[in-house]
Design an enzyme around this catalytic site. Sequence first.
Site, PDB file in Angstrom:
ATOM      1  N   SER A   1      -9.834 -13.665  -9.081  1.00 10.13           N
ATOM      2  CA  SER A   1      -8.804 -12.641  -9.126  1.00 10.13           C
ATOM      3  C   SER A   1      -8.840 -11.416  -8.502  1.00 10.13           C
ATOM      4  CB  SER A   1      -8.414 -12.399 -10.663  1.00 10.13           C
ATOM      5  OG  SER A   1      -7.632 -11.510 -10.896  1.00 10.13           O
TER       6      SER A   1
ATOM      7  N   TYR B   1     -10.871 -10.483 -19.489  1.00  9.51           N
ATOM      8  CA  TYR B   1     -10.616 -11.172 -18.057  1.00  9.51           C
ATOM      9  C   TYR B   1     -11.247 -10.609 -17.100  1.00  9.51           C
ATOM     10  CZ  TYR B   1      -7.172 -13.183 -14.826  1.00  9.51           C
ATOM     11  OH  TYR B   1      -6.610 -14.052 -13.666  1.00  9.51           O
TER      12      TYR B   1
HETATM   13  P1  NAD Z   1      -1.475 -21.019 -15.996  1.00 13.65           P
HETATM   14  O1  NAD Z   1      -1.070 -20.608 -17.164  1.00 13.65           O
HETATM   15  O2  NAD Z   1      -0.004 -21.420 -15.101  1.00 13.65           O
HETATM   16  O3  NAD Z   1      -2.243 -22.307 -15.923  1.00 13.65           O
HETATM   17  C1  NAD Z   1      -3.607 -22.520 -16.425  1.00 13.65           C
HETATM   18  C2  NAD Z   1      -3.829 -23.633 -16.573  1.00 13.65           C
HETATM   19  O4  NAD Z   1      -5.163 -23.758 -17.289  1.00 13.65           O
HETATM   20  C3  NAD Z   1      -3.172 -24.687 -17.481  1.00 13.65           C
HETATM   21  O5  NAD Z   1      -3.120 -26.039 -16.781  1.00 13.65           O
HETATM   22  C4  NAD Z   1      -3.634 -24.868 -18.745  1.00 13.65           C
HETATM   23  O6  NAD Z   1      -3.410 -26.046 -19.511  1.00 13.65           O
HETATM   24  C5  NAD Z   1      -4.898 -24.859 -18.397  1.00 13.65           C
HETATM   25  N1  NAD Z   1      -6.275 -24.361 -19.557  1.00 13.65           N
HETATM   26  C6  NAD Z   1      -5.823 -23.448 -20.353  1.00 13.65           C
HETATM   27  N2  NAD Z   1      -6.868 -23.421 -21.267  1.00 13.65           N
HETATM   28  C7  NAD Z   1      -7.634 -24.459 -21.058  1.00 13.65           C
HETATM   29  C8  NAD Z   1      -8.770 -25.095 -21.702  1.00 13.65           C
HETATM   30  N3  NAD Z   1      -9.240 -24.618 -22.740  1.00 13.65           N
HETATM   31  N4  NAD Z   1      -9.300 -26.291 -21.157  1.00 13.65           N
HETATM   32  C9  NAD Z   1      -8.546 -26.855 -19.999  1.00 13.65           C
HETATM   33  N5  NAD Z   1      -7.567 -26.322 -19.471  1.00 13.65           N
HETATM   34  C10 NAD Z   1      -7.127 -25.152 -19.934  1.00 13.65           C
HETATM   35  O7  NAD Z   1      -2.076 -19.702 -15.134  1.00 13.65           O
HETATM   36  P2  NAD Z   1      -2.173 -19.607 -13.588  1.00 13.65           P
HETATM   37  O8  NAD Z   1      -1.494 -18.403 -13.573  1.00 13.65           O
HETATM   38  O9  NAD Z   1      -1.907 -20.745 -12.732  1.00 13.65           O
HETATM   39  O10 NAD Z   1      -3.882 -19.251 -13.460  1.00 13.65           O
HETATM   40  C11 NAD Z   1      -4.712 -20.361 -13.075  1.00 13.65           C
HETATM   41  C12 NAD Z   1      -5.905 -19.403 -12.575  1.00 13.65           C
HETATM   42  O11 NAD Z   1      -5.588 -18.386 -11.623  1.00 13.65           O
HETATM   43  C13 NAD Z   1      -6.585 -18.664 -13.631  1.00 13.65           C
HETATM   44  O12 NAD Z   1      -7.854 -18.855 -13.578  1.00 13.65           O
HETATM   45  C14 NAD Z   1      -6.045 -17.242 -13.641  1.00 13.65           C
HETATM   46  O13 NAD Z   1      -7.067 -16.465 -14.213  1.00 13.65           O
HETATM   47  C15 NAD Z   1      -6.010 -17.249 -12.022  1.00 13.65           C
HETATM   48  N6  NAD Z   1      -5.181 -16.027 -11.477  1.00 13.65           N
HETATM   49  C16 NAD Z   1      -3.978 -16.050 -11.691  1.00 13.65           C
HETATM   50  C17 NAD Z   1      -2.960 -14.945 -11.169  1.00 13.65           C
HETATM   51  C18 NAD Z   1      -1.771 -14.768 -11.361  1.00 13.65           C
HETATM   52  O14 NAD Z   1      -1.166 -13.757 -11.366  1.00 13.65           O
HETATM   53  N7  NAD Z   1      -1.106 -15.780 -11.816  1.00 13.65           N
HETATM   54  C19 NAD Z   1      -3.825 -14.291 -10.412  1.00 13.65           C
HETATM   55  C20 NAD Z   1      -5.021 -14.135 -10.248  1.00 13.65           C
HETATM   56  C21 NAD Z   1      -5.905 -15.326 -10.653  1.00 13.65           C
END
Ligand code: NAD
Length: 260
Positions: A142, A155
């Site tokens: 991130s 985070y």
């Molecule tokens: P999201 O909530 O859409 O997806 C998260 C996924 O993780 C889901 O499939 C959920 O079921 C899974 N998950 C959560 N807890 C879990 C567990 N205990 N065991 C197994 N699976 C689990 O979120 P996203 O925005 O797609 O985020 C995905 C990654 O990208 C994360 O690591 C997040 O930190 C990172 N990220 C997101 C953003 C953003 O702006 N959305 C920015 C930077 C980084």
Amino acid sequence: MLKGKSALVTGSTSGIGLAIARAMAAQGANVTLNGFGDAAAIEKERGGIEKEFGVKAIYSAADMTKPEEIADMVKASEKTFGSLDVLVNNAGIQHVAPIEEFPIEKWNQIIAINLSAAFHAVRAAIPGMKARKWGRIISTASAHSLVASPFKVAYVSAKHGIAGLTKTVALEVATFGITCNCISPGYVWTPLVERQIPDTMKARNMTAEQVKRDVLLAAQPTKEFVTVDEVASLAVYLCSDAAKAITGANLSIDGGWTAE
Ligand code: NAD
């Protein structure tokens, strides 16, 4: 490009992980999906991937807070597909609160899912990759692996940890045809971002529109959310032979956020 190879994407039932899993399948990889959600919806997605891309897809319900379940998921991928070639550590959660009110169980959960899970998955996947002399490890870090924002102590700590894990692993496997990198998106419009709006409204005493404009996109000079497909395209590129010299890198895809 990935025909005959297999890719495991943690947290791929939603958001960025799902886009990455679909992009890997579009390149011909067999995929292991993982994450929580409605069983019927996950099965529909799994079957849809097989049909649309002509690959095999399996689903693992492994909980990323449980080291044994993570190791078993890696084993199951290797057993089903004969190898695990691409590991994408993507599962992640968020919690927004001032540090003095930050729930201890949320700290533990975020460190477990956003950081320790990557350690356990890489640890389990490396022996097979080393034996085959090819591997791609990609973690969704991130912008918060490079800079901080208030109220996100767990985070930001976990994501900085992912950047360190990435560099260390890259050095350990550099001569084995394995690369290890992390991708650092800015704000991507996914359920994870949508869900943190109510807590941020509370923590900062703002409306939802103010949170979007003055907190989220305030940090992003392009004033646009990054898309899940843009992140997935970068992950696919890192799997290509053209990217074999890129290792230990933390690649920003953040609309200029960390340039400021
Ligand atoms: P999201 O909530 O859409 O997806 C998260 C996924 O993780 C889901 O499939 C959920 O079921 C899974 N998950 C959560 N807890 C879990 C567990 N205990 N065991 C197994 N699976 C689990 O979120 P996203 O925005 O797609 O985020 C995905 C990654 O990208 C994360 O690591 C997040 O930190 C990172 N990220 C997101 C953003 C953003 O702006 N959305 C920015 C930077 C980084």
